[in-house]
Design an enzyme around this catalytic site. Sequence first.
Site, mmCIF file in Angstrom:
data_model
loop_
_atom_site.group_PDB
_atom_site.id
_atom_site.type_symbol
_atom_site.label_atom_id
_atom_site.label_comp_id
_atom_site.label_asym_id
_atom_site.label_seq_id
_atom_site.Cartn_x
_atom_site.Cartn_y
_atom_site.Cartn_z
ATOM 1 N N LYS A 24 0.728 -1.079 -0.037
ATOM 2 C CA LYS A 24 -0.069 0.147 -0.012
ATOM 3 C C LYS A 24 0.802 1.368 0.026
ATOM 4 C CE LYS A 24 -4.296 -1.726 2.310
ATOM 5 N NZ LYS A 24 -5.237 -1.456 3.126
ATOM 6 N N ASP A 81 -9.968 3.309 2.271
ATOM 7 C CA ASP A 81 -10.206 2.721 3.746
ATOM 8 C C ASP A 81 -10.687 3.831 4.443
ATOM 9 O OD1 ASP A 81 -9.015 0.319 3.022
ATOM 10 O OD2 ASP A 81 -6.864 0.860 3.267
#
Length: 302
Positions: free
Chosen positions: A84, A120
């Site tokens: 990520k 997220d």
Amino acid sequence: MAWQGELGSGAAGPAIDGHTRVVGVFGEPVEHTLSPAMHNRAFAALGLNYVYVAFPVAPARLGEAVRAVRALGLAGVNVTIPHKVAVMDHLDHVEPAAALIGAVNTIVPRDGRLVGTNTDGAGFVRSLQEEAGLTPAGRHFVVLGAGGAARAIAMQLALSGAARITLVNRTPQRAEALADAVARAAAARVEALPLEERAVASALAEADALIHTTSVGMAPHSDVPPVVPPHLLPPHLLVCDIVYTPRETSLLRAARARGCRVLEGLGMLVYQGAIAFELFTGQPAPAAVMREALEEALARRA
Ligand code: ATR
């Protein structure tokens, strides 16, 4: 043919043909991801000719894999552990919120460029709004933890207009570093506290919601006591846990017993996927269908 079952109980997806758009997730390990079950069920429900697959990508080959998104004309990909942060070096553009979070979990091609975004934090905020009816603007949040999940959530809450964010962490220096970063990004009042009873009690007494972002309570270690002692939870508080295995963590159980409203972690998983789905397809995501697919996939695992 096992994966056909992932498409849904009895609901076969559209046949894969020459028009099928491919999306997926890059990670390592990636075999246990729940995302294919969730997205493929949603494609089937809307009759979209898309397929979502898991791509195992070793860190040394991440650049090649990202270039393949363009070369193969993928409609987008999710990016998970351990990529990520590193993936940002391989993109043409990183959206401002993702840059502030310091992590990308979704890549979409836009006008020939590969754009990185982070769903997220936004997924958590949508879960908070849709499932708990709480809009961040003007509210006070206590965030427990200072890792990657805490950063995505705290940053997104600040960008969504939260008035005050209190970061509590076992290692206070990490909470302080995160507080500095969040305070630089938005107008919220941001403070860092050590994980000490008196300090936490007074913050919780004034807060609208507590958000637990550590892995404490996650199966198979679900019988541990919550990080926050239950007697510190005032009944007015909304208590959120991002752990979703088990659905009811020891923290949520204790919070319910104290009379608090609770928000389970599954919603963040659903809505981070829903927002990615919308970026991949341009269509509103069928969140209820995605949640059902996740619940079934989790039940098969149990
Ligand atoms: P992620 O990126 O998934 O959020 P992480 O970066 O490993 O995970 O962060 C884990 C968080 O859980 C940290 O805030 C960690 O606290 P420390 O910074 O003090 O390590 C917190 N954490 C993990 N185990 C904990 C425990 N037993 N008690 C309290 N906090 C814990």
